[in-house]
Write an enzyme that holds these catalytic residues in place. Structure first.
Site, PDB file in Angstrom:
ATOM      1  CE1 TYR A 235      34.486  37.107 -60.201  1.00 19.23           C
ATOM      2  CE2 TYR A 235      34.228  37.430 -57.841  1.00 19.23           C
ATOM      3  CZ  TYR A 235      33.900  36.827 -58.823  1.00 19.23           C
ATOM      4  OH  TYR A 235      34.420  35.497 -57.794  1.00 19.23           O
ATOM      5  CG  ASP A 263      36.839  31.032 -63.011  1.00 17.45           C
ATOM      6  OD1 ASP A 263      36.677  31.817 -62.728  1.00 17.45           O
ATOM      7  OD2 ASP A 263      38.169  30.204 -61.819  1.00 17.45           O
ATOM      8  CG  HIS A 355      36.702  30.710 -58.434  1.00 19.57           C
ATOM      9  ND1 HIS A 355      36.672  31.757 -59.796  1.00 19.57           N
ATOM     10  CD2 HIS A 355      35.791  31.082 -57.445  1.00 19.57           C
ATOM     11  CE1 HIS A 355      35.987  33.051 -59.015  1.00 19.57           C
ATOM     12  NE2 HIS A 355      35.623  32.721 -57.526  1.00 19.57           N
TER      13      HIS A 355
HETATM   14  C1  LIG Z   1      35.922  31.156 -49.741  1.00 18.75           C
HETATM   15  C2  LIG Z   1      36.427  31.516 -51.745  1.00 18.75           C
HETATM   16  C3  LIG Z   1      36.090  32.589 -51.871  1.00 18.75           C
HETATM   17  C4  LIG Z   1      36.459  33.240 -53.256  1.00 18.75           C
HETATM   18  N1  LIG Z   1      36.272  34.515 -53.768  1.00 18.75           N
HETATM   19  C5  LIG Z   1      37.055  34.519 -54.337  1.00 18.75           C
HETATM   20  C6  LIG Z   1      36.283  35.545 -55.644  1.00 18.75           C
HETATM   21  O1  LIG Z   1      36.301  36.814 -55.178  1.00 18.75           O
HETATM   22  N2  LIG Z   1      37.246  35.850 -56.653  1.00 18.75           N
HETATM   23  C7  LIG Z   1      38.233  35.251 -56.826  1.00 18.75           C
HETATM   24  O2  LIG Z   1      38.584  34.963 -58.581  1.00 18.75           O
HETATM   25  N3  LIG Z   1      37.849  33.573 -57.073  1.00 18.75           N
HETATM   26  C8  LIG Z   1      37.959  33.744 -56.052  1.00 18.75           C
HETATM   27  N4  LIG Z   1      38.353  32.468 -54.709  1.00 18.75           N
HETATM   28  C9  LIG Z   1      39.116  31.856 -56.126  1.00 18.75           C
HETATM   29  C10 LIG Z   1      40.215  31.559 -55.003  1.00 18.75           C
HETATM   30  O3  LIG Z   1      40.803  32.850 -55.674  1.00 18.75           O
HETATM   31  C11 LIG Z   1      41.557  30.675 -55.552  1.00 18.75           C
HETATM   32  O4  LIG Z   1      41.412  30.858 -56.902  1.00 18.75           O
HETATM   33  C12 LIG Z   1      41.123  29.607 -54.671  1.00 18.75           C
HETATM   34  O5  LIG Z   1      40.670  29.487 -53.431  1.00 18.75           O
HETATM   35  C13 LIG Z   1      42.465  28.624 -54.773  1.00 18.75           C
HETATM   36  O6  LIG Z   1      41.513  27.130 -54.090  1.00 18.75           O
HETATM   37  P1  LIG Z   1      42.550  26.956 -53.033  1.00 18.75           P
HETATM   38  O7  LIG Z   1      41.227  27.402 -52.033  1.00 18.75           O
HETATM   39  O8  LIG Z   1      42.508  25.404 -52.728  1.00 18.75           O
HETATM   40  O9  LIG Z   1      43.455  27.051 -52.806  1.00 18.75           O
HETATM   41  C14 LIG Z   1      37.894  31.998 -53.978  1.00 18.75           C
HETATM   42  C15 LIG Z   1      37.839  30.976 -53.215  1.00 18.75           C
HETATM   43  C16 LIG Z   1      36.821  30.697 -51.537  1.00 18.75           C
HETATM   44  C17 LIG Z   1      37.622  29.483 -51.301  1.00 18.75           C
END
Ligand SMILES: Cc1cc2nc3c(=O)[nH]c(=O)nc-3n(C[C@H](O)[C@H](O)[C@H](O)COP(=O)(O)O)c2cc1C
Length: 499
Positions: A235, A263, A355
């Site tokens: 980030y 995003d 995301h």
């Molecule tokens: C609890 C949680 C926290 C997340 N935190 C971040 C983050 O800090 N930065 C980021 O780029 N994506 C974050 N994501 C998105 C994940 O990197 C990823 O794109 C997403 O979880 C994929 O979908 P899925 O959970 O169905 O596998 C987060 C997702 C979840 C569920």
């Protein structure tokens, strides 16, 4: 050394000291800047705030954000009265449920982990992890998209030996899958992200470390094997000098790829998470807060993310190129227009991601976007392009999902919640089990590749899937008669019903 008595005298808005990890900080001037609002800090004024601080802040957050003159010193442990912690009834119930989890050998798929996490996680953790934005349409679509793609398997191809290992950004990986970054691992398990690091090291899987990990970056690197490949999710901070230091430190410690999240110029409104913050809040205090015009508490996600720079733009890409030699990947691309801009900008790849449904609701799934994006990239050079990787994430729970994405042109696939729930429910052993289910010890990848007639990932071609329904957004009508007679599959069960 400061005595507990002295610290307790600074328990007001005019002079507010707190203890975190045995150190005393003067946060008086920081109160109104705290992304989570001042109220939560004032609750611990003059006291030890470690327990509330720990799961939702990287360990160094307070050290990095407060000027050194506000670091007042150590608390004198001999002056601290040991507080006997009262364990709430809800926590007792939760512990009883944890003790009754199904044994790991009854866990057959990644959905099982989710079902267990839902029962045993503290409410706040479940709300933060499971939540998605607005009406949560996209999170459901992420899963549904895979169900609109059908296989066209080939036969009689001697599939005695099948191999699903690969390389991701030049790094060996035992699966065509990497662990995508999910923030705040300690909300769900005391070891947080280290569960992923340790399991990934044993099984040759690549982990993407979140900027907002609960464990510090160095703790994670220290827990890794010497030859373990790791990526970093970034980030971008409004203060670019912080970002530069962070990226260069990661590169110096051997991180192999930089995934810049593009995003999330502002975090989505995740209402499950936001509502949680009100549970147990003192209603009177809330009214006062509203009247004084102070920003309302908006859930864990928003509380920790106000440093993210919304001004980030294509113009910044050369700056990133100038500060690191790591491959740069843009995480959160959705359109062919942006995929082509990324190619022209000279980055090494993109993640087609929404995301996990947590940002713009009713965005399309990464899998659906892959079709148009692959078509656009094919017009600009070799396909697949060895110098430009296209990853997909969102909704992946099965090896068969991964194979569909790879057949349609993805280089590898990211999984977030699947692995997150594995460690929330069983710690490191849960993550190892998740890898085994997918394919670190055969199982899903082996079976699906054999049945599909592909001996390795290069033999996965678009002709092996029928994606003609993928871009149809017409909902499937409910089939009530069928639904009422259909016996649903069952998930792993607790030894007794929920207490
Ligand atoms: C609890 C949680 C926290 C997340 N935190 C971040 C983050 O800090 N930065 C980021 O780029 N994506 C974050 N994501 C998105 C994940 O990197 C990823 O794109 C997403 O979880 C994929 O979908 P899925 O959970 O169905 O596998 C987060 C997702 C979840 C569920």
């Amino acid at each position: 050394m400061l005595s507990a008595q002295t610290i307790s005298e600074h328990a007001s808005r005019d002079s507010c000291w707190i203890i975190v990890h045995g150190k005393v900080y003067d946060v008086t001037e920081f109160l109104d800047e705290h992304p989570g609002g001042s109220k939560i800090i004032l609750k611990y004024a003059g006291n030890d705030a470690t327990e509330a601080y720990e799961p939702i802040h990287p360990p160094n957050a307070i050290i990095d954000n407060l000027p050194s003159e506000k670091h007042l010193g150590d608390v004198d442990p001999s002056t601290v009265t040991k507080v006997v912690k009262v364990i709430s009834e809800a926590e007792n119930k939760r512990q009883a449920l944890i003790a009754k989890r199904p044994p790991l050998n009854e866990i057959l798929n990644l959905h099982d982990f989710e079902a267990i996490a839902k029962v045993i996680l503290p409410d706040k953790a479940w709300a933060y992890y499971s939540s998605a934005s607005d009406d949560e349409i996209t999170i459901r679509e992420n899963r549904a998209a895979y169900q609109r793609v059908w296989f066209r398997p080939r036969i009689l191809r001697d599939v005695t030996v099948v191999d699903w290992s690969t390389t991701i950004l030049g790094q060996k990986s035992s699966l065509p899958v990497y662990i995508s970054a999910t923030a705040l691992g300690k909300l769900g398990h005391p070891d947080g992200e280290l569960n992923l690091t340790r399991a990934a090291g044993k099984h040759g899987v690549i982990q993407m470390i979140p900027t907002l990990a609960s464990c510090s970056f160095d703790e994670i690197l220290d827990a890794a094997q010497p030859d373990q490949s790791l990526f970093l999710q970034l980030y971008v901070n409004r203060d670019r000098s912080i970002t530069k230091r962070y990226v260069q430190h990661a590169e110096a410690r051997g991180v192999k790829g930089l995934f810049i999240t593009v995003d999330a110029p502002q975090l989505g409104r995740r209402e499950k998470d936001m509502r949680m913050k009100f549970v147990g809040d003192d209603a009177g205090a809330r009214v006062q807060e509203n009247m004084s015009g102070v920003k309302k508490d908006e859930g864990v996600a928003r509380a920790i993310s106000s440093f993210i720079d919304p001004s980030l733009s294509w113009k910044d890409i050369p700056w990133f190129r100038g500060i690191t030699k790591m491959p740069i990947i843009l995480k959160g691309v959705s359109t062919p227009e942006d995929a082509l801009l990324a190619l022209e900008a000279g980055v090494q790849g993109i993640v087609l991601s929404n995301h996990g449904g947590r940002q713009l609701d009713t965005s399309r799934s990464g899998l659906e976007n892959l079709i148009e994006i692959a078509a656009a990239l094919k017009t600009r050079g070799p396909w697949p392009n060895p110098n430009f990787s296209v990853f997909v994430d969102g909704g992946v729970r099965r090896a068969s999902d991964v194979l569909k994405a790879l057949a349609l042109g993805a280089s590898a696939v990211g999984i977030g919640r699947g692995f997150l729930y594995a460690f929330c429910s069983y710690g490191e052993a849960g993550v190892e089990k998740a890898f085994k289910i997918l394919g670190c010890i055969q199982e899903e990848f082996e079976m699906n590749l054999r049945l599909l007639g592909a001996r390795n990932l290069n033999e996965l071609v678009p002709e092996m899937v029928d994606a003609s329904a993928l871009q149809s957004h017409v909902g499937t009508p409910k089939d009530n008669l069928f639904d009422s007679t259909y016996q649903p599959l069952r998930l792993a069960e607790f030894k007794t019903a929920k207490l």
